[in-house]
Design a protein around this motif. Structure first.
Motif, PDB file in Angstrom:
ATOM      1  N   CYS A 101     -39.039 137.590   1.068  1.00 22.92           N
ATOM      2  CA  CYS A 101     -39.182 136.299   1.479  1.00 22.92           C
ATOM      3  C   CYS A 101     -38.941 135.165   0.238  1.00 22.92           C
ATOM      4  O   CYS A 101     -39.480 135.681  -0.715  1.00 22.92           O
ATOM      5  N   LEU A 102     -38.409 134.132   0.687  1.00 22.52           N
ATOM      6  CA  LEU A 102     -38.712 132.917  -0.135  1.00 22.52           C
ATOM      7  C   LEU A 102     -39.831 132.172   0.494  1.00 22.52           C
ATOM      8  O   LEU A 102     -40.181 132.000   1.826  1.00 22.52           O
ATOM      9  N   ILE A 103     -40.639 131.274  -0.265  1.00 24.10           N
ATOM     10  CA  ILE A 103     -41.527 130.689   0.378  1.00 24.10           C
ATOM     11  C   ILE A 103     -41.294 129.112   0.127  1.00 24.10           C
ATOM     12  O   ILE A 103     -40.919 128.442  -0.911  1.00 24.10           O
ATOM     13  N   LEU A 104     -41.373 128.421   1.031  1.00 22.56           N
ATOM     14  CA  LEU A 104     -41.301 126.866   1.077  1.00 22.56           C
ATOM     15  C   LEU A 104     -42.350 126.213   1.229  1.00 22.56           C
ATOM     16  O   LEU A 104     -43.105 126.164   2.454  1.00 22.56           O
ATOM     17  N   GLU A 105     -42.950 125.769   0.195  1.00 20.77           N
ATOM     18  CA  GLU A 105     -44.275 125.193   0.037  1.00 20.77           C
ATOM     19  C   GLU A 105     -44.607 123.905   0.619  1.00 20.77           C
ATOM     20  O   GLU A 105     -43.942 123.204   0.491  1.00 20.77           O
ATOM     21  N   TRP A 106     -45.626 123.736   1.702  1.00 20.87           N
ATOM     22  CA  TRP A 106     -45.791 122.588   2.091  1.00 20.87           C
ATOM     23  C   TRP A 106     -46.232 121.671   1.195  1.00 20.87           C
ATOM     24  O   TRP A 106     -47.263 121.736   0.466  1.00 20.87           O
ATOM     25  N   ASN A 107     -45.498 120.349   1.327  1.00 22.59           N
ATOM     26  CA  ASN A 107     -46.011 119.325   0.498  1.00 22.59           C
ATOM     27  C   ASN A 107     -46.252 118.050   1.100  1.00 22.59           C
ATOM     28  O   ASN A 107     -45.354 117.027   1.035  1.00 22.59           O
ATOM     29  N   ASP A 108     -47.062 118.005   2.312  1.00 23.94           N
ATOM     30  CA  ASP A 108     -47.520 116.615   3.138  1.00 23.94           C
ATOM     31  C   ASP A 108     -46.291 116.029   3.604  1.00 23.94           C
ATOM     32  O   ASP A 108     -45.907 114.859   3.145  1.00 23.94           O
ATOM     33  N   GLY A 109     -45.757 116.864   4.392  1.00 23.64           N
ATOM     34  CA  GLY A 109     -44.344 116.208   5.243  1.00 23.64           C
ATOM     35  C   GLY A 109     -42.979 116.682   4.784  1.00 23.64           C
ATOM     36  O   GLY A 109     -42.194 116.388   5.216  1.00 23.64           O
ATOM     37  N   THR A 110     -42.996 117.379   3.349  1.00 23.02           N
ATOM     38  CA  THR A 110     -41.835 117.956   3.109  1.00 23.02           C
ATOM     39  C   THR A 110     -42.186 119.379   2.491  1.00 23.02           C
ATOM     40  O   THR A 110     -43.413 119.679   2.848  1.00 23.02           O
ATOM     41  N   PHE A 111     -41.186 120.053   2.011  1.00 20.09           N
ATOM     42  CA  PHE A 111     -41.215 121.551   1.535  1.00 20.09           C
ATOM     43  C   PHE A 111     -40.627 121.515   0.169  1.00 20.09           C
ATOM     44  O   PHE A 111     -39.615 121.140   0.105  1.00 20.09           O
ATOM     45  N   VAL A 112     -41.235 122.346  -0.468  1.00 22.56           N
ATOM     46  CA  VAL A 112     -40.799 122.441  -1.924  1.00 22.56           C
ATOM     47  C   VAL A 112     -40.441 124.264  -2.233  1.00 22.56           C
ATOM     48  O   VAL A 112     -41.430 124.855  -1.810  1.00 22.56           O
ATOM     49  N   LEU A 113     -39.129 124.559  -2.576  1.00 16.79           N
ATOM     50  CA  LEU A 113     -38.917 125.854  -2.735  1.00 16.79           C
ATOM     51  C   LEU A 113     -39.596 126.546  -3.630  1.00 16.79           C
ATOM     52  O   LEU A 113     -39.414 125.833  -4.750  1.00 16.79           O
ATOM     53  N   LYS A 114     -40.372 127.473  -3.640  1.00 14.52           N
ATOM     54  CA  LYS A 114     -41.332 128.185  -4.557  1.00 14.52           C
ATOM     55  C   LYS A 114     -40.603 128.970  -5.465  1.00 14.52           C
ATOM     56  O   LYS A 114     -39.959 129.983  -4.795  1.00 14.52           O
ATOM     57  N   GLU A 115     -40.337 128.849  -6.696  1.00 13.92           N
ATOM     58  CA  GLU A 115     -39.617 129.756  -7.506  1.00 13.92           C
ATOM     59  C   GLU A 115     -40.358 131.052  -7.933  1.00 13.92           C
ATOM     60  O   GLU A 115     -41.847 131.076  -8.131  1.00 13.92           O
TER      61      GLU A 115
END
Length: 236
Positions: free
Chosen positions: A222-236
């Protein structure tokens, strides 16, 4: 995952929509087209029902009292309201059923498969097309809520959409995450929808807040799209 038996009729979710012309040949995996999305038939708004003013006021008051995932699933649909009240074993269910018993609607029947209101998560299937739809919401620090809705069907890439709810108003939000093609290639380098066997799915969070994009059937790839208060950051 459920199988579409007739791929000449497909569903795309802005909310729940019935579409025509989404075809698949051989073993090709296809994205639900943007053109099809433009042809959506929305859930039937409350104002489209032919009801007495008294009945409409009663049903609208029940909608107004909804919270969390119940509110985001129902929006202004009386049919969805009835489904949620039945699921909650609400005392008003018989009266709502009586009001809507002879009302015609262009909406499908809804069957709730998973209902976890404390986690902000709900999954359902709409008849007669066999697809699986799940939705979840996050609270944002500005007081709004972000709602994700995913449609999953055998042979198709996953379709996910986002809306922001602010003070009773819903607004579609674009470009919160990379597109499916980018995520697929990052997860499986060299992935091709024509020549690869993998299928993918978004894992909406039931516990925690992060969104995952996975090879279907895998909990680890899986890829993790980290929650960032209204957006998502692709976790490397």
């Amino acid at each position: 995952m459920l199988q579409i038996k007739n791929l000449n009729t497909c569903l795309h979710l802005g909310l729940i929509v019935m579409l025509i012309g989404c075809q698949q040949t051989g073993n090709q995996k296809t994205n639900i087209s943007q053109e099809a999305a433009e042809a959506e038939v929305s859930i039937q708004d409350a104002q489209a029902y032919s009801l007495t003013a008294q009945d409409s006021a009663f049903l609208n008051s029940l909608i107004k009292d909804l919270n969390g995932i119940d509110k985001f699933f129902v929006k202004n649909s009386y049919k969805r309201l009835q489904v949620i009240l039945e699921k909650k074993d609400n005392q008003n269910t018989p009266k709502v059923h009586e009001i809507l018993e002879n009302v015609s609607t262009n909406e499908p029947d809804y069957y709730i498969e998973k209902y976890m209101p404390k986690n902000g998560y709900l999954a359902y299937t709409p008849g007669p097309v066999e697809v699986f739809i799940d939705m979840v919401y996050w609270n944002v620090s500005d007081g709004s809520q972000l709602i994700a809705t995913q449609l999953t069907a055998m042979g198709d890439q996953p379709s996910i959409s986002f809306e922001k709810h602010t003070s009773g108003t819903f607004k579609k939000v674009e470009s919160l995450i990379p597109d499916v093609a980018t995520l697929s290639d990052k997860l499986v380098p060299g992935y091709s929808p024509d020549n690869s066997e993998e299928e993918f799915v978004f894992k909406l969070p039931i516990e925690g807040k992060d969104l995952r994009f996975c090879v279907d059937g895998s909990e680890d790839n899986c890829l993790i799209l980290e929650w960032n208060d209204g957006t998502f950051v692709l976790k490397e």
